[in-house]
Scaffold this active site. Structure first.
Site, mmCIF file in Angstrom:
data_model
loop_
_atom_site.group_PDB
_atom_site.id
_atom_site.type_symbol
_atom_site.label_atom_id
_atom_site.label_comp_id
_atom_site.label_asym_id
_atom_site.label_seq_id
_atom_site.Cartn_x
_atom_site.Cartn_y
_atom_site.Cartn_z
ATOM 1 C CE LYS A 1 -3.484 -5.745 -3.278
ATOM 2 N NZ LYS A 1 -3.499 -6.089 -1.854
ATOM 3 C CD GLN B 1 -4.713 -8.861 0.077
ATOM 4 O OE1 GLN B 1 -3.772 -8.400 -0.574
ATOM 5 N NE2 GLN B 1 -5.829 -8.200 0.262
ATOM 6 C CG ASP C 1 0.341 -3.394 2.114
ATOM 7 O OD1 ASP C 1 -0.354 -2.770 1.299
ATOM 8 O OD2 ASP C 1 0.183 -4.594 2.389
HETATM 9 N N1 GUN Z 1 -6.567 -5.996 2.582
HETATM 10 C C1 GUN Z 1 -7.402 -5.006 2.189
HETATM 11 N N2 GUN Z 1 -6.691 -3.937 1.757
HETATM 12 C C2 GUN Z 1 -5.383 -4.274 1.873
HETATM 13 C C3 GUN Z 1 -4.187 -3.607 1.575
HETATM 14 O O1 GUN Z 1 -4.150 -2.452 1.116
HETATM 15 N N3 GUN Z 1 -3.046 -4.292 1.820
HETATM 16 C C4 GUN Z 1 -3.054 -5.559 2.328
HETATM 17 N N4 GUN Z 1 -1.869 -6.142 2.561
HETATM 18 N N5 GUN Z 1 -4.146 -6.198 2.628
HETATM 19 C C5 GUN Z 1 -5.314 -5.564 2.391
#
Ligand code: GUN
Length: 281
Positions: free
Chosen positions: A53, A97, A120
């Site tokens: 990211k 996350q 998200d």
């Molecule tokens: N963990 C796995 N996929 C995601 C996601 O799309 N967003 C977040 N915040 N954590 C994750």
């Protein structure tokens, strides 16, 4: 006949190029888009996802800040971190996350994120907006799936879509998006009886169960569109939820890697720029 492989890398690259132009325009207008990522502990997969990211943000001209908290951090410390990001007018998007270490209350943390910075789309305000057909942040993976279908001009309206998996992150929002696009939607899960019969009726299958090779070729109606959201590690290799042999039956198939995964990050960048445009200036 072998399926057409949906090239998520190519579609995501096009998106990222467009998003970089949009980010440059916003910065030139005086607002540098800024995504804050909160990473708790040292889950190996999460470290990789967060690094990806950060890299994608840098390439797109989006500022990113990663706040790292120790594995044993307490709920108050985590919530105070989210509160300070909510209050920081220079932060447009907040992402915590997942998964969090087990001693932390994930639902309470997600509830605390300002819905207008919730890139998200996990806050109940945003899932409610999606459910009600209102504008809001849409979770990145299912949004990415819809954009892949659009990119390949795959018709959704009137089609029978079967979503396998009912998570808040993928399955449920995926079903809502397909429904909003006028598909007839069936949601299957671990307790579903006659799974094979149901999946075999699908024009569009979205597999989001988290089990390698869970969807086999005999479950696929000839010519169906098969979207593989799975990311499973088997003997060091990354594989999806769909047995690659399904390519013999499917009309379209997303490969793993190189399919949906690439779109998830592109949609995170998209949502971050939306946060700037809607709420950030
Ligand atoms: N963990 C796995 N996929 C995601 C996601 O799309 N967003 C977040 N915040 N954590 C994750």
């Amino acid at each position: 006949m072998a399926a057409i492989l949906i090239d998520g890398r190519a579609v995501a690259a096009k998106w990222k190029g467009d998003l970089a132009l949009q980010a440059a325009e916003l910065s030139a207008d005086g607002t540098e888009p800024h995504l804050a990522v909160v990473l708790v502990g040292d889950n190996a997969a999460s470290q990789v996802y967060v690094r990806n990211k950060e890299n994608a943000c840098r390439k797109a001209g989006i500022r990113s800040t990663v706040i790292r908290l120790a594995e044993d951090c307490d709920q108050e410390q985590l919530e105070n971190t989210v509160r300070s990001l909510n209050d920081d007018a220079g932060v447009h998007g907040i992402l915590v996350q997942l998964p969090l270490p087990r001693h932390l209350d994930e639902a309470a943390v997600l509830r605390l994120i300002d819905p207008n910075k919730d890139v998200d789309g996990f806050h109940a305000m945003n899932s409610g907006r999606l459910m009600n057909g209102q504008k809001g942040f849409i979770p990145c993976t299912p949004l990415g799936v819809m954009k892949l279908l659009e990119a390949y001009d795959i018709p959704v309206s009137g089609k029978h879509a079967v979503v396998i998996g009912r998570s808040n992150i993928v399955g449920k929002p995926m079903a809502m998006l397909l429904l909003a696009a006028d598909a007839t939607v069936t949601v299957c899960h671990s307790k579903t009886e006659n799974l094979k019969e149901l999946v075999r009726q699908a024009d569009i299958v979205v597999a989001a169960v988290g089990r390698a090779a869970f969807v086999t070729a005999d479950m696929i109606k000839p010519g169906a569109v098969v979207i593989d959201v799975g990311i499973n590690r088997v003997d060091g290799a990354i594989v999806g939820d769909v047995d690659p042999a399904a390519a013999e039956a499917a009309g379209y198939l997303t490969p793993v890697p190189g399919g949906v995964g690439q779109m998830t990050i592109a949609m995170l960048l998209h949502n971050t720029l939306e946060a700037v445009r809607e709420y950030g200036r």
